[in-house]
Design a protein around this motif. Structure first.
Motif, PDB file in Angstrom:
ATOM      1  N   GLY A 616       0.919  -1.111  -0.148  1.00 18.81           N
ATOM      2  CA  GLY A 616       0.045  -0.076  -0.050  1.00 18.81           C
ATOM      3  C   GLY A 616       0.765   1.064   0.025  1.00 18.81           C
ATOM      4  N   ALA A 617       0.331   2.310  -0.398  1.00 21.85           N
ATOM      5  CA  ALA A 617       0.941   3.594  -0.307  1.00 21.85           C
ATOM      6  C   ALA A 617      -0.029   4.703   0.070  1.00 21.85           C
ATOM      7  CB  ALA A 617       1.384   3.945  -1.982  1.00 21.85           C
ATOM      8  N   GLU A 622       2.515   8.105  -4.981  1.00 24.33           N
ATOM      9  CA  GLU A 622       3.460   7.183  -4.278  1.00 24.33           C
ATOM     10  C   GLU A 622       3.231   5.911  -4.837  1.00 24.33           C
ATOM     11  OE1 GLU A 622       3.670   7.324  -0.066  1.00 24.33           O
ATOM     12  OE2 GLU A 622       4.288   9.454   0.170  1.00 24.33           O
ATOM     13  N   GLU A 623       2.134   5.572  -5.006  1.00 26.72           N
ATOM     14  CA  GLU A 623       2.028   4.056  -5.537  1.00 26.72           C
ATOM     15  C   GLU A 623       2.389   3.996  -6.751  1.00 26.72           C
ATOM     16  OE1 GLU A 623      -1.916   1.105  -6.749  1.00 26.72           O
ATOM     17  OE2 GLU A 623      -2.255   3.072  -5.666  1.00 26.72           O
ATOM     18  N   MET A 624       2.483   4.966  -7.815  1.00 22.70           N
ATOM     19  CA  MET A 624       3.015   4.699  -9.262  1.00 22.70           C
ATOM     20  C   MET A 624       4.437   4.526  -8.835  1.00 22.70           C
ATOM     21  SD  MET A 624       0.844   7.235 -11.740  1.00 22.70           S
ATOM     22  CE  MET A 624       1.003   8.733 -10.820  1.00 22.70           C
ATOM     23  N   THR A 653      -3.648   6.148 -18.480  1.00 21.25           N
ATOM     24  CA  THR A 653      -2.596   7.521 -19.177  1.00 21.25           C
ATOM     25  C   THR A 653      -1.681   7.922 -18.323  1.00 21.25           C
ATOM     26  OG1 THR A 653      -4.701   8.124 -20.382  1.00 21.25           O
ATOM     27  CG2 THR A 653      -2.931   9.599 -19.924  1.00 21.25           C
ATOM     28  N   GLN A 654      -2.221   7.988 -16.703  1.00 19.96           N
ATOM     29  CA  GLN A 654      -1.213   8.579 -15.759  1.00 19.96           C
ATOM     30  C   GLN A 654      -0.008   7.507 -15.713  1.00 19.96           C
ATOM     31  OE1 GLN A 654      -3.893   8.985 -12.720  1.00 19.96           O
ATOM     32  NE2 GLN A 654      -5.014  10.758 -13.538  1.00 19.96           N
ATOM     33  N   VAL A 655      -0.255   6.105 -15.526  1.00 18.82           N
ATOM     34  CA  VAL A 655       0.670   5.136 -15.305  1.00 18.82           C
ATOM     35  C   VAL A 655       1.752   5.182 -16.589  1.00 18.82           C
ATOM     36  CG1 VAL A 655       1.168   2.718 -15.262  1.00 18.82           C
ATOM     37  CG2 VAL A 655      -0.592   3.562 -13.767  1.00 18.82           C
ATOM     38  N   THR A 747      -1.199  -3.444  -5.689  1.00 17.29           N
ATOM     39  CA  THR A 747      -0.950  -2.281  -4.966  1.00 17.29           C
ATOM     40  C   THR A 747      -2.240  -1.432  -4.709  1.00 17.29           C
ATOM     41  OG1 THR A 747      -0.468  -1.062  -6.837  1.00 17.29           O
ATOM     42  CG2 THR A 747       1.404  -2.177  -5.848  1.00 17.29           C
ATOM     43  N   TRP A 748      -2.127  -0.482  -3.873  1.00 15.34           N
ATOM     44  CA  TRP A 748      -3.366   0.448  -3.755  1.00 15.34           C
ATOM     45  C   TRP A 748      -2.497   1.684  -2.699  1.00 15.34           C
ATOM     46  CZ3 TRP A 748      -2.276  -4.093  -0.880  1.00 15.34           C
ATOM     47  CH2 TRP A 748      -1.951  -3.833   0.389  1.00 15.34           C
TER      48      TRP A 748
END
Length: 763
Positions: A616-617, A622-624, A653-655, A747-748
């Motif tokens: 987790g983040a 932070e997760e990316m 798109t963000q990833v 992840t989350w």
């Protein structure tokens, strides 16, 4: 079964099942040497540098030089036909000549190879002292599956069975003394990792408490040879290789595919012997094959298509339809069918996703239709605007949209009177006759609204296609009745015109991902093929239903009772990934497409890997960072064999932008598949249906995203829909998790999804 073709040289080199799994785990330098070895061996096995020689004390086992330190072990089948069974360090070969055991299994008739030293080492690591001398170092991989089933006991696991009973099930006889000493599940899984596949499957089924007779019927009988075959084939190695799981290396590219994909590509068209009876059986009507992800349902469907094409008389028509729900899967099915059956099979099969098929039918009837197609989200927006304009407050837009999609369009209801009697199973909220009258009036106004704006939905097209095909079927049936009344004679005046085309579109229909089709789709398909033996063959798993299409096939004329089978062994993913994916589903119940409950009982894998990673983040940014870190940890895996799935298009798109800034190439998965061939694949969870990757990250698995925050709004106003939406979200996460073969990371940011609770240890 052998996946085969004629090599370009006089030497045939085959890989025995599990040999490729061992080879792909060798160091890169050894892999490169092996790649060159197989090329040189196929050209000239007698070349001096290969040092091909028969091993002392073995009549068929030979060794050849891969490089200074490594040797290929091969069984000579006869003439120029060779079966590669292992690649070993030369010290292991020299010290263990008496430990290499190979032969033809007297039950299955297949070739089996066992390195007793490796098996005993694997079991020894689990705590069992083997019945022989200490083992030498082992070059094979050391991982083994996690224990499953009943708790360990100090008593022998298989003490209730005699040696003869185990042998009669097809357990590899040289392994029976070791089997006798197993007392824990860890030890059993250590043996199963390196034992022939059939032996492992038999022992795991017995350990799970499956009765002996059931294991004989379900696992052994489908692959057992007949008594005459046993008597004449005990030393017929050419016949035995055809019963074995092997792949023929026809060229350098064939091996390169195996080395790069780690056997991943081959299994996608390989038919396990236990599935073969489902493919070749003659069914008296529609038949269904169910099973969890990776159990080979699609493989069975593809082989079924090839079998049906093989039964056709010569011709140039396409009387076999292969269909599925979305465009991505249809393209994948085409590529895999071409690999499996070649252009000759492809030429007799119509491959189309089901909405493409419906559009084709409607276009035939209305070639000038210029309406713009909208999705369910846009249609829901139109419903909301209609309710605002009319001042309607009794019903909300979501309920009316569902009623229109599931009941009116889904069942091809065309009149008010038909709607009064339409089935509403699973809709949760009951409605009175007066309420149905009001809903029907609103549905008519909504249809008129779309008509005025020049819009239509995919569901409308499917409903119209169903009506057109049902009307066509009625004309065909009426023509047949008239012909029967004339004693089988044709009416040339009536049939001279339309009779040439007034026939069923297909002789056979095969459906993949059947759980996602709507009732209208099924009505259309049912009308496209005559009700005859082998008419409809469908594969699917309702645990993977990610679209809100609730159907009961029997009510739609697709009667599968008594013709349903279920696959339970996953060939795609590891036990660790499988275990956590099933936990995501919780205790939710799922139907079997015909009014009963479906189950994943007995669903298992004998593959082993690492535990899924859960991290987790505090924020999405932070997760990316975690995603980049995880991809770099998988540096030895080709980028194209890794993927990231997320809940929304914006996150895709963000990833992609975040990976680009980190120097990592990526390709977005669209409705037509990945946009490019290079880089990590990124897409929404819906886009991953039917895809597989060696390593996969599920990102954004946070509460409010999985499930989306709006789902709980129905908890009190529409409990039935609330349950359905939660099931869909669980199924979506389940589908995403089971796309991974070797490694899975989840992840989350913020609070993890409620569905991950069974996977996260309590703090």
């Amino acid at each position: 079964m052998t996946v085969t073709s004629t090599p370009r040289t006089g030497v045939t080199l085959r890989l025995l099942d599990k040999a490729d799994k061992e080879i792909v785990k060798l160091d890169r330098a050894v892999l490169g040497a092996f790649y060159k070895f197989q090329h040189d061996f196929r050209r000239n096995p007698d070349a001096g540098g290969l040092d091909l020689k028969q091993l002392e004390g073995h009549d068929r086992l030979w060794s050849a030089r891969v490089n200074r330190e490594w040797r290929a072990l091969m069984i000579r089948l006869g003439g120029h036909d060779w079966l590669l069974v292992s690649v070993k360090h030369r010290s292991h070969v020299h010290k263990n000549l008496d430990r290499f055991n190979y032969g033809i299994n007297h039950i299955t008739g297949a070739i089996e190879y066992v390195d007793l030293q490796v098996v005993e080492e694997s079991v020894l690591r689990r705590g069992l002292t083997p019945p022989t001398a200490p083992a030498a170092p082992v070059s094979a991989p050391s991982s083994a599956p996690e224990p499953v089933g009943p708790q360990p006991t100090e008593e022998p696991l298989f003490g209730a069975y005699t040696d003869q009973q185990l042998a009669d099930l097809g357990v590899t006889e040289p392994l029976i003394p070791i089997v006798r000493k197993l007392t824990t599940d860890d030890e059993l899984l250590g043996l199963a990792e390196y034992a022939p596949r059939h032996t492992g499957e038999v022992l795991l089924r017995l350990r799970d408490g499956i009765p002996y007779d059931d294991v004989m019927e379900q696992v052994t009988a489908p692959v057992a040879v007949t008594e005459p075959e046993r008597s004449v084939g005990s030393d017929d190695w050419q016949a035995a290789v055809d019963r074995s799981q092997t792949v023929v290396i026809t060229d350098d590219e064939a091996l390169q595919s195996i080395l790069e994909e780690g056997d991943f590509g081959r299994w996608k068209i390989f038919l396990h012997p236990t599935q073969e009876k489902l493919v070749h059986r003659r069914y008296s009507g529609p038949a269904r094959v169910g099973g969890g992800p990776g159990t080979g349902k699609t493989i069975v469907a593809l082989h079924r298509v090839c079998h049906l094409v093989g039964q056709l008389p010569p011709g140039h028509t396409k009387p076999v339809l292969l269909t599925t729900f979305n465009r991505n899967l249809a393209a994948d099915l085409r590529a895999r069918l071409l690999s499996l059956g070649g252009p000759e099979v492809l030429a007799r099969v119509d491959i189309a996703h089901v909405d493409q098929l419906a559009t084709r039918i409607v276009s035939e009837a209305d070639p000038g239709n210029a309406k713009r197609r909208i999705d369910d989200t846009s249609a829901l927006r139109e419903w909301r605007e209609l309710l605002v304009e009319t001042g309607e407050t009794r019903w909300n837009a979501e309920f009316l949209s569902d009623e229109w999609n599931q009941v009116i369009l889904g069942q091809a209801v065309t009149s008010r009177s038909d709607y009064f009697t339409a089935r509403r199973a699973g809709r949760g909220r009951s409605v009175t006759r007066a309420e149905r009258a009001g809903i029907w009036q609103l549905a008519e106004r909504f249809t008129q609204r779309l008509e005025t704006k020049g819009l239509e939905t995919h569901r409308q097209v499917a409903e119209r296609a169903a009506r057109l095909e049902m009307a066509r079927k009625a004309r065909i049936d009426r023509r047949a009745e008239e012909r029967e009344e004339r004693g089988g004679l044709h009416n040339l005046h009536v049939e001279a015109g339309s009779g040439a085309w007034l026939r069923y579109r297909y002789r056979h229909i095969v459906v993949d991902e059947a759980q996602d089709l709507s009732a209208a789709h099924w009505k259309m398909l049912r009308a496209m093929v005559p009700s005859e033996p082998d008419d409809i063959f469908l594969v699917g798993d309702t645990h993977q239903r990610i679209y809100d299409n609730q159907v009961t096939l029997g009510s739609l004329g697709v009667h599968i009772r008594g013709r349903s089978s279920r696959l339970t062994l996953s060939y795609r993913t590891t036990r660790e990934i499988l275990r956590d994916a099933v936990r995501v589903l919780g205790g939710a119940e799922y139907d079997d497409l015909d009014g009963d409950t479906d189950t994943l009982a007995g669903y298992r894998s004998i593959l082993h890997g690492t535990e899924p990673s859960l991290r987790g983040a505090r924020s999405w940014d932070e997760e990316m960072d975690l995603l980049v870190e995880q991809l770099r940890a998988w540096h030895d895996v080709p980028r194209e064999a890794t993927a990231i799935c997320v809940p929304t298009n914006d996150m895709v798109t963000q990833v992609g932008d975040r990976l680009a800034r980190s120097g990592i190439a990526s390709s977005e998965i669209t409705q037509d598949g990945p946009r490019g061939d290079q880089g990590v694949h990124i897409g929404t969870m819906y886009r991953f249906k039917g895809l597989e990757y060696r390593c996969l990250i599920i990102a954004g698995a946070a509460e409010g995203l999985v499930p989306r925050a709006s789902v709980d709004a129905w908890q009190h106003t529409d409990p039935s829909r609330h349950r359905r939406e939660l099931h869909r979200a669980q199924s979506l996460l389940f589908v995403a998790a089971t796309r991974a073969r070797d490694a899975l990371a989840i992840t989350w940011h913020g609070e993890p999804s409620r569905f991950l609770a069974p996977l996260i240890p309590a703090s």
